[in-house]
Design a protein around this motif. Sequence first.
Motif, mmCIF file in Angstrom:
data_model
loop_
_atom_site.group_PDB
_atom_site.id
_atom_site.type_symbol
_atom_site.label_atom_id
_atom_site.label_comp_id
_atom_site.label_asym_id
_atom_site.label_seq_id
_atom_site.Cartn_x
_atom_site.Cartn_y
_atom_site.Cartn_z
ATOM 1 N N HIS A 82 0.829 -1.207 0.000
ATOM 2 C CA HIS A 82 0.000 0.000 0.000
ATOM 3 C C HIS A 82 0.863 1.256 0.000
ATOM 4 N N PHE A 83 1.862 1.291 0.868
ATOM 5 C CA PHE A 83 2.740 2.471 0.945
ATOM 6 C C PHE A 83 3.477 2.693 -0.380
ATOM 7 N N ARG A 84 3.991 1.599 -0.927
ATOM 8 C CA ARG A 84 4.793 1.715 -2.145
ATOM 9 C C ARG A 84 3.930 2.190 -3.317
ATOM 10 N N ARG A 85 2.700 1.715 -3.361
ATOM 11 C CA ARG A 85 1.811 2.154 -4.432
ATOM 12 C C ARG A 85 1.494 3.655 -4.298
ATOM 13 N N ALA A 86 1.351 4.116 -3.040
ATOM 14 C CA ALA A 86 1.106 5.552 -2.827
ATOM 15 C C ALA A 86 2.280 6.376 -3.348
ATOM 16 N N LEU A 87 3.489 5.863 -3.179
ATOM 17 C CA LEU A 87 4.676 6.566 -3.654
ATOM 18 C C LEU A 87 4.769 6.545 -5.172
ATOM 19 N N GLU A 88 4.509 5.392 -5.770
ATOM 20 C CA GLU A 88 4.785 5.208 -7.200
ATOM 21 C C GLU A 88 3.620 5.599 -8.105
ATOM 22 N N TYR A 89 2.404 5.465 -7.624
ATOM 23 C CA TYR A 89 1.233 5.772 -8.460
ATOM 24 C C TYR A 89 0.311 6.787 -7.786
ATOM 25 N N PRO A 90 0.830 7.967 -7.448
ATOM 26 C CA PRO A 90 -0.057 8.975 -6.851
ATOM 27 C C PRO A 90 -1.156 9.352 -7.851
ATOM 28 N N GLU A 91 -2.360 9.542 -7.342
ATOM 29 C CA GLU A 91 -3.481 9.899 -8.206
ATOM 30 C C GLU A 91 -3.707 11.401 -8.116
ATOM 31 N N PRO A 92 -3.522 12.125 -9.211
ATOM 32 C CA PRO A 92 -3.736 13.584 -9.146
ATOM 33 C C PRO A 92 -5.205 13.867 -8.874
ATOM 34 N N ARG A 93 -5.494 14.834 -8.011
ATOM 35 C CA ARG A 93 -6.873 15.101 -7.560
ATOM 36 C C ARG A 93 -7.566 16.075 -8.499
ATOM 37 N N VAL A 94 -7.520 15.752 -9.788
ATOM 38 C CA VAL A 94 -8.061 16.638 -10.815
ATOM 39 C C VAL A 94 -9.566 16.858 -10.631
ATOM 40 N N ALA A 95 -10.297 15.774 -10.428
ATOM 41 C CA ALA A 95 -11.751 15.901 -10.293
ATOM 42 C C ALA A 95 -12.110 16.733 -9.061
ATOM 43 N N LEU A 96 -11.364 16.538 -7.975
ATOM 44 C CA LEU A 96 -11.638 17.319 -6.766
ATOM 45 C C LEU A 96 -11.329 18.805 -6.996
ATOM 46 N N GLY A 97 -10.203 19.084 -7.623
ATOM 47 C CA GLY A 97 -9.848 20.481 -7.904
ATOM 48 C C GLY A 97 -10.921 21.170 -8.730
ATOM 49 N N LEU A 98 -11.405 20.472 -9.757
ATOM 50 C CA LEU A 98 -12.456 21.051 -10.607
ATOM 51 C C LEU A 98 -13.736 21.275 -9.811
ATOM 52 N N ALA A 99 -14.078 20.297 -8.955
ATOM 53 C CA ALA A 99 -15.312 20.409 -8.168
ATOM 54 C C ALA A 99 -15.213 21.533 -7.140
ATOM 55 N N LEU A 100 -13.982 21.816 -6.672
ATOM 56 C CA LEU A 100 -13.801 22.851 -5.652
ATOM 57 C C LEU A 100 -13.682 24.260 -6.244
ATOM 58 N N ALA A 101 -13.438 24.364 -7.556
ATOM 59 C CA ALA A 101 -13.285 25.690 -8.170
ATOM 60 C C ALA A 101 -14.574 26.478 -7.983
ATOM 61 N N GLY A 102 -14.466 27.654 -7.399
ATOM 62 C CA GLY A 102 -15.643 28.462 -7.106
ATOM 63 C C GLY A 102 -16.206 28.216 -5.718
ATOM 64 N N ILE A 103 -15.724 27.152 -5.023
ATOM 65 C CA ILE A 103 -16.191 26.833 -3.663
ATOM 66 C C ILE A 103 -15.073 27.088 -2.650
ATOM 67 N N ALA A 104 -13.898 26.480 -2.898
ATOM 68 C CA ALA A 104 -12.768 26.685 -1.992
ATOM 69 C C ALA A 104 -12.133 28.047 -2.264
ATOM 70 N N ARG A 105 -11.281 28.512 -1.314
ATOM 71 C CA ARG A 105 -10.549 29.759 -1.565
ATOM 72 C C ARG A 105 -9.124 29.461 -2.028
ATOM 73 N N ALA A 106 -8.235 29.134 -1.070
ATOM 74 C CA ALA A 106 -6.846 28.858 -1.433
ATOM 75 C C ALA A 106 -6.646 27.349 -1.539
ATOM 76 N N ALA A 107 -5.703 26.931 -2.378
ATOM 77 C CA ALA A 107 -5.382 25.498 -2.458
ATOM 78 C C ALA A 107 -3.963 25.326 -2.977
ATOM 79 N N LEU A 108 -3.366 24.209 -2.597
ATOM 80 C CA LEU A 108 -2.132 23.750 -3.228
ATOM 81 C C LEU A 108 -2.080 22.242 -3.114
ATOM 82 N N ASP A 109 -1.142 21.649 -3.841
ATOM 83 C CA ASP A 109 -0.976 20.204 -3.710
ATOM 84 C C ASP A 109 0.228 19.931 -2.819
ATOM 85 N N VAL A 110 0.116 18.864 -2.030
ATOM 86 C CA VAL A 110 1.131 18.552 -1.026
ATOM 87 C C VAL A 110 2.224 17.716 -1.673
#
Lengths: 354, 354
Positions: free
Chosen positions: A187-215
């Motif tokens: 599980h840990f290794r997969r998190a390191l090697e295949y991170p899933e970009p949160r594209v759908a979340l970013g799009l859904a938050l546009a206009g709702i959230a204020r500030a954001a960045l990726d960690v």
Amino acid sequence: MLSEFSLIDRYFARRARTNTRRAALGIGDDCALIAPAAGEMLAVSTDMLVEGRHFLPDVDPRALGHKALAVNLSDLAAMGAAPLGFTLAFALPKPREDWLEAFSGGLFELADRYGCELIGGDTTAGPLNLCITVFGSVREAHALRRDAARPGDDVWVSGTPGDARAGLAVLRGEWPHVQIDRADATHFRRALEYPEPRVALGLALAGIARAALDVSDGLAGDLLHILERSRVNAEIDVDALPLSVALARLPRALQLQCALAGGDDYELCFTAAQAQRGAVEAAAQQAGVRVTRIGTITSAQMTASPASAEAAVAAHDGAHARPKAQAWPAIAWRDASGAPLNLTLQGFDHFHAD
Amino acid sequence: MLSEFSLIDRYFARRARTNTRRAALGIGDDCALIAPAAGEMLAVSTDMLVEGRHFLPDVDPRALGHKALAVNLSDLAAMGAAPLGFTLAFALPKPREDWLEAFSGGLFELADRYGCELIGGDTTAGPLNLCITVFGSVREAHALRRDAARPGDDVWVSGTPGDARAGLAVLRGEWPHVQIDRADATHFRRALEYPEPRVALGLALAGIARAALDVSDGLAGDLLHILERSRVNAEIDVDALPLSVALARLPRALQLQCALAGGDDYELCFTAAQAQRGAVEAAAQQAGVRVTRIGTITSAQMTASPASAEAAVAAHDGAHARPKAQAWPAIAWRDASGAPLNLTLQGFDHFHAD
């Protein structure tokens, strides 16, 4: 030996050509030509991945192809932008067909999933180095900028940060005295090697959230970038941090080090007005991603110039100290009861040893 | 030791911030936000420069800063696009302040001259590698595409190609038996280290010329890219090639090798209808750049799939051969009297030895 031209054609250009929709002109000319839709801005981000620093020499090339694009898509996600296309420049010591087959496979699997076209590139001989520049579109008023956080905002994080850092520790054998079962290590290794970009979340938050960045460099250090640019501080409830089941089985000190100072997670950290809690939850549900409230943005006294981001993590010395000129940007760490915690964390910096 | 953040701030971000005009959001967020003017497309190009391949380990860092951006601006020029901005990603073995001071000095001298802003970037530790992605704007109908050449077009070239290749030979000591005086050696070396992107010429030619590209890998090999994409052939008068006074002092064989197969010139090679000769000359005068007619685009029989670009340079075997299925893409070399010449040239390929 493959020539540069046949290499590009076989592994990259052919797949790009069959796929062209948003670019008026793609691979094969001096420049690609693209345009955002009417009323939209073009969001642009560039990332370079170097062997030994961002990936290990024996990395699975399919994972590398995935991750090289994922970290760039993650920047679009953190802006609330929809992916349009990307350019790929890379140096290879020696073009090996099996390596290129796997690398391009991992790259295009992710690119196709997000409708992000390869529109240009450059290849050369040299020590392995990947440079991707990604393009997206966003309405200017909806862009999730780092300078938009306001006192009273909730601080949110997506997913379960820390797993990628634990994956790196597993690969490096950093924790010989800690028992980690095989499923958790996977599980840990997969998190390191295949991170899933949160594209759908970013799009859904546009206009709702204020500030954001990726960690990318660790939650604590990255949050400071929001605080600095928004001229605010934050209080974070360490006990509210969302941990994966696997990470929660590690010793508490390692949990916190991974979740707060571990890089490579590519989760979104964002702020939103308290009145938007319902809208944030709905956006997360629509995107199929877990989000967790972990703290609050507070006001900062703007009497001094900011301390360096690195110094500020450790600068806030917690509770029972007498009121004094408050450091900024600074994070006040709390436990679930609201009591202050003294944490010493080291942010990730590409010119320091990890 | 400089940290990544202070390095970016000191040498790059501060100069970028004082200068922001076209980008709605520049350095310091997840993405930069830019937009072309109404009715224009964004032209995008990316180039990676690697030590030992594109520059020598002891290169003057000021020259490197100039050239890294110049080769990208040259791609915009070859598209007829006006520079808007660029991103810079680089890996450095060890950040040295004097090196960064000179490198950023050379970079911004050129950037400021063309009004091209730094809008984003990435730095990391690793073997020296520079990756620049540049953005410009152009009306889609005016873009100088590689696929636009037509039979009967004149073939033009700017400046005096070949000097940069001679500069490389001087640096490498490739021609121990050729006498080159000091002033000529300095001229060649400057052509190699400080190529001037033909931005003004590209802009002046937009709407006048048809096809264009910049000569980075050698005139013969690069012209083939136009021929391939436009499905045409060309006849080139070798005696019409514009040579610098310095290059004209070298033995004829070296002149031709440098002018036709030498890389790193960054002159423009373009085609235009014969009716546009006056307009081309006027555009060149306006841009302050010499242009020379060196040949003609001819029709190609499209009966077969194209030979490889590398093979085609040598494939045309000239005059007195009987008519046969014509190779495509192919360049027929002529002398001033129109008599065919047999030339064997090797194009530049980043995965072959030079």
